[in-house]
Enzyme design. Structure first.
Site, PDB file in Angstrom:
ATOM      1  N   ASN A  28      13.455   1.132 -13.977  1.00  0.00           N
ATOM      2  CA  ASN A  28      14.059   2.023 -14.894  1.00  0.00           C
ATOM      3  C   ASN A  28      13.155   3.308 -14.890  1.00  0.00           C
ATOM      4  O   ASN A  28      12.209   3.114 -14.596  1.00  0.00           O
ATOM      5  CB  ASN A  28      13.930   1.343 -16.210  1.00  0.00           C
ATOM      6  CG  ASN A  28      14.610   2.213 -17.486  1.00  0.00           C
ATOM      7  OD1 ASN A  28      15.818   2.440 -17.476  1.00  0.00           O
ATOM      8  ND2 ASN A  28      13.947   2.726 -18.355  1.00  0.00           N
TER       9      ASN A  28
ATOM     10  N   ASP B  18       7.962  16.149 -33.684  1.00  0.00           N
ATOM     11  CA  ASP B  18       9.283  15.799 -32.746  1.00  0.00           C
ATOM     12  C   ASP B  18      10.313  16.573 -32.847  1.00  0.00           C
ATOM     13  O   ASP B  18      10.412  17.369 -33.666  1.00  0.00           O
ATOM     14  CB  ASP B  18       9.374  14.333 -33.118  1.00  0.00           C
ATOM     15  CG  ASP B  18       9.645  13.161 -32.024  1.00  0.00           C
ATOM     16  OD1 ASP B  18      10.391  13.772 -31.191  1.00  0.00           O
ATOM     17  OD2 ASP B  18       9.119  12.097 -32.082  1.00  0.00           O
TER      18      ASP B  18
HETATM   19  C1  LIG Z   1      12.387  15.822 -24.005  1.00  0.00           C
HETATM   20  C2  LIG Z   1      12.823  14.746 -24.350  1.00  0.00           C
HETATM   21  C3  LIG Z   1      11.648  13.755 -24.915  1.00  0.00           C
HETATM   22  C4  LIG Z   1      11.892  12.504 -25.229  1.00  0.00           C
HETATM   23  N1  LIG Z   1      11.050  11.546 -25.739  1.00  0.00           N
HETATM   24  C5  LIG Z   1      11.412  10.227 -25.916  1.00  0.00           C
HETATM   25  C6  LIG Z   1      10.240   9.281 -26.328  1.00  0.00           C
HETATM   26  O1  LIG Z   1       8.965   9.675 -26.263  1.00  0.00           O
HETATM   27  N2  LIG Z   1      10.633   7.860 -26.296  1.00  0.00           N
HETATM   28  C7  LIG Z   1      11.890   7.429 -26.307  1.00  0.00           C
HETATM   29  O2  LIG Z   1      12.099   6.309 -26.253  1.00  0.00           O
HETATM   30  N3  LIG Z   1      12.765   8.466 -25.859  1.00  0.00           N
HETATM   31  C8  LIG Z   1      12.457   9.730 -25.715  1.00  0.00           C
HETATM   32  N4  LIG Z   1      13.591  10.543 -25.248  1.00  0.00           N
HETATM   33  C9  LIG Z   1      14.810   9.974 -25.166  1.00  0.00           C
HETATM   34  C10 LIG Z   1      15.069   9.008 -23.845  1.00  0.00           C
HETATM   35  O3  LIG Z   1      14.574   9.814 -22.780  1.00  0.00           O
HETATM   36  C11 LIG Z   1      16.599   8.827 -23.630  1.00  0.00           C
HETATM   37  O4  LIG Z   1      16.819   7.818 -24.644  1.00  0.00           O
HETATM   38  C12 LIG Z   1      16.631   7.830 -22.324  1.00  0.00           C
HETATM   39  O5  LIG Z   1      18.062   7.552 -22.238  1.00  0.00           O
HETATM   40  C13 LIG Z   1      15.833   6.895 -22.156  1.00  0.00           C
HETATM   41  O6  LIG Z   1      16.083   6.012 -20.915  1.00  0.00           O
HETATM   42  P1  LIG Z   1      16.140   4.554 -20.809  1.00  0.00           P
HETATM   43  O7  LIG Z   1      17.554   4.231 -21.612  1.00  0.00           O
HETATM   44  O8  LIG Z   1      16.170   4.198 -19.527  1.00  0.00           O
HETATM   45  O9  LIG Z   1      15.216   4.053 -21.625  1.00  0.00           O
HETATM   46  C14 LIG Z   1      13.296  11.651 -24.664  1.00  0.00           C
HETATM   47  C15 LIG Z   1      14.224  12.492 -24.472  1.00  0.00           C
HETATM   48  C16 LIG Z   1      13.937  14.130 -24.181  1.00  0.00           C
HETATM   49  C17 LIG Z   1      15.103  15.013 -23.570  1.00  0.00           C
HETATM   50 MN   LIG Z   2      17.553   3.114 -18.161  1.00  0.00          MN
END
Ligand SMILES: Cc1cc2nc3c(=O)[nH]c(=O)nc-3n(C[C@H](O)[C@H](O)[C@H](O)COP(=O)(O)O)c2cc1C
Ligand SMILES: [Mn+2]
Length: 606
Positions: free
Chosen positions: A174, A288
């Site tokens: 992931n 945030d």
């Molecule tokens: C700039 C930015 C910062 C982010 N920071 C976080 C974070 O700190 N924690 C989190 O859970 N998702 C964060 N996200 C959202 C995740 O990247 C997003 O939900 C993504 O789908 C997570 O991937 P996963 O589904 O493989 O967990 C952020 C997105 C962006 C664009």
């Molecule tokens: Mn994912």
């Protein structure tokens, strides 16, 4: 278009006049935030990527706001226009759809299989640019110009990350973009939220009693690959498949020097380490993308075992805060790319939009080819079950001919078509962990608003011309801070004297034909964008809504009197039925604002 490394993309941006080099020494402690925040809020043509060549205390240059306007975001994804993402994926899917939900799901998986095939197989190397410099003896992340973004942040944060883990059970990779807090040079906080891939791997590791789960933080690489960690792919789908498809070229991986994990060889910087699924530490606060500080909470701790980087590495980062900022455009790329997938499951969807004020999870507008009563409800229920769309706090469904990207047009549909007694669906469920208004952490009230025009089988609801507002009487009741727009009264209320809900009913005695939104006394009610952002962020759609006439009654028939809605969008305390505290709004420190004012011409920004 595939870039061999981040600096190739930086060069392209510079040649196109989309990047500004800043040679003046700047501080990573708030100053870069203040500069970037100002640039992020400029019109597209003046909103540039910024390369800070001289950051105090670090030898590495820092780049920020890479994706900060639609043009740069499109180029990062290898297209000229973000709409092409929708078209390219739609072509891949090809819409000869099988019938029925089961086969349809299989068809969805086939798409990812296609991505896997196009993913062009694994490619590995042992000589990686990102390992030109290897620091495995006493690594210290503080060599990089890591930002303290906002005054009340709990520390410095690495933000433009791809956090790589493998499921301790299945081995599936992931990649998530999660912020990383710096506790000290070798101890970091991994902020993956409850519903995310990293969290799932943490849980799997706990079940298997694994005490050291490898993790790698990737910074830099191909700009499309750098973005992929933010894409909400279904669990079990490797984000690099999407990156490879976007680039049209496989990503070359190299083994980490201190962990059993692979990382992209063309990155700028890799931070390697492990975490123990049983070890947690307070993370935050962090200013945030909601515009508020996320309060402290427990998250896993990463122990750094090695740092590798290019000799001439550039440190990429992003800053989130009150919208609009760079992440708006990162989300826009997701929005365009996922449209064909949404259509695959629900063919009647025409388009959707996530406006900046809704910070992604607070508002999604969807247009549909409506064929029957309840069609809008079908769509909202479907989307509340689709991946991370489940976290959407408010859906507004409009007819096919309405441009969802034109918020004024959407507002018109809501004003003209919605009878708040009949056309709202209030549900409870999962909301984003960052949602501060929800009654419980990650769980609260959500709303679906059917703003489609009525069909024959539904009740016709002719637009009422509202009776004029008795201005003097209203001012007597609520004070002078009120205004009217879109048949909605916006009121900034002194809550120490007046209770929002009671006040709404008193307002309706004077002005029965208006929606009412109540804000705190300090809110600038004339800033519409700010007002919408607050209304969406501060409202739990079960606790904080009131109807002017009775409650919602979908069965009401005959000559249905129109009902209006009241929203209590004020900050809440335990007294308001909000037991878990209210977050602080983000503001820059005055002395930094002053410093940046004074240095502005030296930065070379217009
Ligand atoms: C700039 C930015 C910062 C982010 N920071 C976080 C974070 O700190 N924690 C989190 O859970 N998702 C964060 N996200 C959202 C995740 O990247 C997003 O939900 C993504 O789908 C997570 O991937 P996963 O589904 O493989 O967990 C952020 C997105 C962006 C664009
Ligand atoms: Mn994912």
């Amino acid at each position: 278009m595939a870039y061999n490394r981040l600096t190739e993309f930086i060069d392209k941006l510079e040649q196109a006049g989309e990047l500004i080099r800043i040679k003046t020494p700047v501080s990573a402690d708030l100053e870069i935030t203040e500069i970037t925040d100002r640039v992020s809020k400029l019109p597209h043509t003046r909103n540039k990527a910024l390369l800070f060549e001289s950051v105090e205390g670090s030898q590495f240059p820092l780049v920020v706001n890479l994706y900060g306007n639609p043009q740069r975001m499109a180029w990062a994804m290898g297209v000229e226009d973000l709409e092409e993402l929708n078209q390219r994926l739609a072509k891949l899917i090809d819409l000869k759809l099988p019938k029925g939900m089961g086969p349809m799901m299989n068809r969805g998986m086939e798409v990812f299989d296609a991505l896997r095939r196009i993913g062009l197989g694994p490619s590995k190397t042992t000589k990686a640019p990102v390992q030109e410099v290897v620091i495995s003896n006493n690594p210290d992340v503080n060599i990089f110009p890591i930002l303290k973004c906002w005054p009340h942040d709990g520390g410095k944060y690495i933000t433009l990350t791809s956090v790589i883990t493998r499921d301790p059970g299945t081995g599936t990779r992931n990649v998530g973009m999660y912020r990383v807090q710096v506790y000290d040079g070798q101890t970091l906080g991994l902020h993956w939220q409850r519903h995310k891939g990293g969290k799932e791997h943490e849980e799997a590791g706990k079940l298997r009693n694994q005490q050291k789960i490898p993790v790698a933080i990737v910074l830099g690489g191909d700009p499309a690959a750098m973005w992929c960690g933010s894409a909400p792919l279904p669990p079990g789908i490797d984000e690099f498949l999407l990156a490879n498809w976007l680039r049209g070229k496989p990503t070359t991986f190299v083994k980490c020097v201190s962990q059993d994990l692979e990382v992209p060889a063309n990155a700028e910087i890799i931070i390697e380490g492990w975490f123990d699924p049983n070890e947690h530490r307070m993370e935050g606060p962090f200013g945030d993308h909601t515009g508020f500080y996320t309060p402290q909470d427990l998250f896993p701790v990463m122990h750094v075992t090695a740092i590798t980087h290019r000799k001439d590495a550039v440190y990429p980062t992003t800053i989130v805060g009150k919208p609009p900022m760079e992440d708006l455009w990162m989300g826009k790329a997701t929005e365009r790319l996922f449209l064909p997938l949404m259509k695959l499951f629900m063919g009647e969807i025409v388009d959707y939009a996530m406006p900046a004020e809704g910070v992604f999870h607070n508002l999604v507008i969807v247009s549909i080819k409506k064929r029957f009563s309840g069609h809008a409800q079908k769509i909202m229920y479907g989307l509340w079950g689709l991946g991370l769309m489940m976290l959407t706090k408010a859906f507004v469904i409009v007819d096919a001919d309405v441009d969802v990207h034109d918020t004024a047009a959407v507002a018109r549909e809501v004003v003209n078509n919605v009878n708040w007694r009949r056309d709202v669906t209030v549900v409870d469920g999962a909301v984003d962990q960052l949602d501060h208004s929800a009654i419980e952490d990650s769980y609260g009230g959500k709303v679906g608003i059917d703003a489609t025009r009525s069909t024959r089988t539904e009740f016709l609801n002719p637009y009422l011309s509202p009776a004029p507002i008795p201005s003097d009487k209203l001012t007597e009741l609520v004070g002078s801070k009120w205004c009217e727009t879109h048949q909605t009264l916006i009121v900034a209320l002194d809550k120490t004297h007046l209770k929002p809900r009671e006040t709404m009913h008193k307002i309706w005695e004077l002005c029965p034909d208006y929606n009412v939104i109540i804000f705190d006394a300090f809110v600038d009610i004339n800033n519409l964008s700010d007002v919408v952002w607050r209304a969406l962020g501060n409202t739990d759609w079960r606790r904080d809504i009131t109807f002017s006439r009775d409650t919602v009654d979908h069965y009401a028939s005959g000559d249905l009197p129109r009902s209006f809605i009241g929203l209590d969008a004020t900050s809440k305390t335990a007294e308001d039925g909000h037991p878990r505290g209210w977050p602080e709004e983000i503001f820059m420190a005055k002395e930094i604002v002053k410093k940046v004012d004074e240095h502005w011409s030296a930065y070379g920004l217009k």
